[in-house]
Design an enzyme around this catalytic site. Structure first.
Site, PDB file in Angstrom:
ATOM      1  N   ASP A 202       7.544 -69.450  34.804  1.00 13.74           N
ATOM      2  CA  ASP A 202       6.645 -70.444  35.376  1.00 13.74           C
ATOM      3  C   ASP A 202       5.403 -69.843  36.033  1.00 13.74           C
ATOM      4  OD1 ASP A 202       8.349 -71.301  38.545  1.00 13.74           O
ATOM      5  OD2 ASP A 202       7.948 -69.386  37.574  1.00 13.74           O
ATOM      6  N   ASP A 203       5.092 -68.589  35.693  1.00 16.08           N
ATOM      7  CA  ASP A 203       3.833 -68.022  36.162  1.00 16.08           C
ATOM      8  C   ASP A 203       3.073 -67.326  35.034  1.00 16.08           C
ATOM      9  OD1 ASP A 203       5.277 -65.068  37.832  1.00 16.08           O
ATOM     10  OD2 ASP A 203       5.522 -65.904  35.826  1.00 16.08           O
TER      11      ASP A 203
ATOM     12  N   ASP B 296      19.589 -62.333  32.970  1.00 19.07           N
ATOM     13  CA  ASP B 296      19.941 -63.277  31.914  1.00 19.07           C
ATOM     14  C   ASP B 296      19.264 -62.841  30.615  1.00 19.07           C
ATOM     15  OD1 ASP B 296      17.491 -65.935  32.298  1.00 19.07           O
ATOM     16  OD2 ASP B 296      17.434 -63.882  33.050  1.00 19.07           O
ATOM     17  N   ASP B 297      18.087 -62.271  30.757  1.00 16.58           N
ATOM     18  CA  ASP B 297      17.355 -61.836  29.568  1.00 16.58           C
ATOM     19  C   ASP B 297      17.986 -60.582  28.947  1.00 16.58           C
ATOM     20  OD1 ASP B 297      14.447 -60.629  31.503  1.00 16.58           O
ATOM     21  OD2 ASP B 297      16.602 -60.396  31.804  1.00 16.58           O
TER      22      ASP B 297
END
Lengths: 346, 346
Positions: A167-168, A260-261
Site C-alpha cells: 500500500d505504498d 509471507d512473501d
C-alpha cells in the site's frame, strides 16, 4: 373487432354482382370504420415490419457496438485481465491516492482492498461519493491485523492473475502492462519487480539479502532466488495453495508478522521445481512511504525485520525438509522502452 | 610343478610319526627349491594383491583426477558446450584475431571455419605453427563462395548448440556465457544479440528494419520479430532443417547472397509456432569491420542490401504461404552484470 357490426355481411346489398361490403359500404358510419380498419392494418404492418428487422443481419458497426456493450457488462475475460489485491494498515491517504492510480490501469478487472484497520470503518462511503469508478473496488474489513490476510482465496477473485501491491508502492501503468504480458508467458511463476536472494554460508546456515549480498569473486553478475510478492503478478491458484500449507508455515508468518512473501516463494519453487520468480526490471516504480501524513511507517523499519527474514528462510527449510529455492540471473526488460534501451552504455 | 621330484612322497622317511617331507626335507638341493617356491609364492601373492587393489573404491581425489582426464580426452559434453561456426571471406586478419579470442571462451567445444575464399589455401599451417590451441579448429574450404555455406549440417559438429558469429564480430566471453545459459533455457529458439523486425504496411507489403522502424504512436516500446544468426546461439538441428527447406528458399539466398538469416527465422518460427528468437542485450559486443587492413568491407555496404532484405521477407511469405514471424518485446539482460544494472536510470 372494431365497430358494432361485423363487416362483410351483405344485408343491404342489392341484386347485382355480389361483393364485399367493404367495396360498397355506403354511408359515413361505414367510412369511419374503414378508416379505423386501415389505421389498424397499417399499424399491424408496421409492427410486423419492425419485428422482421430484428432478424436482419446487423451491419458491422452494429456488431462492434453490441460486442463492446457485452464486454462492458461482463468485464474482461479471466485470462486477459488481473485483480489487484492491496492490503492496507494505517495509511489511508496513500491507499486512496494509489487506488486513484491503479483503478485506471488497463486490463485491471477489479481491486480488493484488504482492510487491516480492525474496528475502523473502510472508506467505502467516501469511495462511492467520488464515483463513478472504472472498476469495482471491494473493501474487505479483517477481524485481526495479520500479514497473511492478503493471501486468502477471496471469493470475489475472478481472474487467473493477481496483481499484489503493497500500500505504498506506485508502479507505472507501462511497467504493469509489460509485466502482465510477461506473466502470461510465465504463468506458474511470480513475475515481479523486486528480486531478493538467500545465500548459503560455510556453516550451512542460510541468510537473506539483496544485491548487496552478491557473492564477491564468484562468477559474473548476481543471482536472485526470490521475487517479492508486494509488487508482482502471480496465479490466483497460489492463494489456495498457500492456505493448504502446513500450519507451521502460517504460524511462522503470524509470529513474525513477516515472511509471507518468502513462504510464497518457497511453496512455488517446491511446487514447480523451477525458480519461483522471474524478475522484470521496472522503469518507473516508486515508494511513497515518506509521503504519508502521520501514517504507518512500514514494517521494514522494525529493528528485527531483516534478521527475521533470514530466520524465516532457515525455518522454512526445516519445515519443507530442504531448500527448494533456485537461483536465476535472468532480468527481463521491455525492448524499446525507454527508447533505444537495447544499446549498451559502455 | 617346480623341481624334478614331487614333494610330499615319503620315500626317505624313517619310522615314527608320519609327516610331510616339507617338514623334514633334508639336503641343499631341496632347500633351493623351497627358496624358489617361496619366491614364486610371494610374487604370486603380490600379483594377486595388485589385481585386488584395482577393485578397491578410489579415493575422491583419484576419482576427480581420472574424470578430468576423461573429459579432456572426450571434450565437453554435447549439452554443456557449443560449436563456433564462423564463415569468412577475404578478412583473414580479422578472422585470426577473432579466433584467438573465441578459442579461449569457456564451454567452446570446437570451432568450424567456413572458408569462402575459393581457391585460396586456409591458414592451417600458420594456425598449427602457433599451437597448441585450447580447442580444435577445423578449416572447411568451400567450392563456391556462397552465403549459405555456413548453414550446412557439418559432420564435425558434435554439440547440440551452435554459436554462429560473423567474421567481424567480437563478442565478450561474459556475453557468450550468459547467452549460452539463456539458450539452454530456450533451446528451440535463436538466442542472440541482434534484434530486427518486419512491419506490415497499409498496402499489405512487408518491409524490413530495426529499432528505427518502431511504429510511432502504437503501444509502448518496440517489438522484434527476428534475431540475426550472425551473433547467436541456436540448435544444430536447424542446420538440417534448413537443408530440407524448399529449393525456392535456397535459390533466394543464392540469388541475393543475403537473407540466409531471415530464412532461418522464418523456418524456426514456422517450426515452433513461437517467436523465432529471444533477444539478449549484449554488454560488450563490437564490430571490427573498420579494423581490417584492405579486407572485405562487408555485404551490408552494397547499395541494394537492405532493399533485398525487405524483398526477401515478401518472397519468403509467398514461399511459405503466410507470415510465420511473431513479435516479442522481451529483452533479456544479465542480472547484476554490470553491477547494479537492475536499478533504473530515470
Amino acid at each position: 373487432m372494431l365497430g358494432s357490426e361485423p363487416v362483410g355481411v351483405g344485408k343491404e346489398v342489392g341484386d347485382g354482382p355480389r361483393c364485399f361490403h367493404i367495396c360498397k359500404l355506403p354511408g359515413r358510419a361505414l367510412g369511419t370504420r374503414v378508416l379505423r380498419l386501415s389505421l389498424v392494418a397499417v399499424l399491424l404492418l408496421l409492427l410486423v415490419a419492425g419485428a422482421l428487422t430484428t432478424l436482419l443481419p446487423n451491419n458491422k458497426d452494429d456488431k462492434m457496438l453490441s460486442w463492446r456493450r457485452e464486454v462492458k457488462a461482463q468485464g474482461q475475460s479471466a485470462l486477459a485481465s488481473f485483480t489487484l489485491i492491496m492490503q492496507t494498515y494505517n495509511r489511508s491517504d496513500l491507499l486512496l491516492r494509489l487506488l486513484n492510480h491503479y483503478q485506471a490501469v488497463p486490463q485491471l478487472h477489479k481491486a480488493i482492498v484488504v482492510w487491516n484497520n480492525v474496528g475502523e470503518k473502510p472508506p467505502e462511503d467516501l469511495w462511492n461519493s467520488l464515483g463513478p469508478h472504472p472498476v469495482p473496488v471491494i473493501f474487505k474489513p479483517q477481524t485481526t491485523n495479520r500479514m497473511r490476510n492478503r493471501l486468502q482465496a477471496f471469493p470475489e477473485l475472478e481472474t487467473q492473475a493477481v496483481l499484489m501491491v503493497d500500500d505504498d508502492m506506485l508502479i507505472s501503468a507501462q511497467d504493469l502492462a509489460f509485466a502482465f504480458s510477461v506473466w502470461q508467458q510465465f504463468p506458474d511463476q511470480i513475475v515481479g519487480f523486486v528480486p531478493r536472494k538467500h545465500v548459503s554460508t560455510a556453516s550451512g546456515v542460510y541468510s537473506y539479502g539483496g544485491f548487496e549480498l552478491q557473492t564477491p569473486g564468484v562468477g559474473d553478475g548476481d543471482q536472485y532466488s526470490m521475487v517479492l510478492i508486494g509488487a508482482s503478478f502471480f496465479s490466483s491458484k497460489y492463494l489456495e495453495l498457500f492456505q493448504r500449507q502446513p500450519a507451521a508455515v502460517h504460524a511462522l508468518v503470524d509470529d513474525t508478522q513477516n515472511c509471507d512473501d518468502i513462504a510464497m516463494n518457497f511453496l512455488i519453487a517446491k511446487h514447480t521445481g523451477k525458480t519461483s520468480g522471474v524478475f522484470v526490471k521496472p522503469v518507473n516504480m516508486g515508494n511513497l512511504e515518506k509521503e504519508t501524513s502521520g501514517g504507518h511507517s512500514g514494517m521494514w523499519h522494525r529493528a528485527e525485520h531483516f534478521l527475521q527474514r533470514s530466520y524465516c528462510v532457515n525455518k522454512l527449510v526445516s519445515v519443507y525438509g530442504g531448500m527448494p529455492l533456485k537461483y536465476s540471473n535472468l532480468m527481463i526488460a521491455q525492448f524499446g522502452f525507454p527508447y533505444a534501451n537495447h544499446k549498451s552504455k559502455l
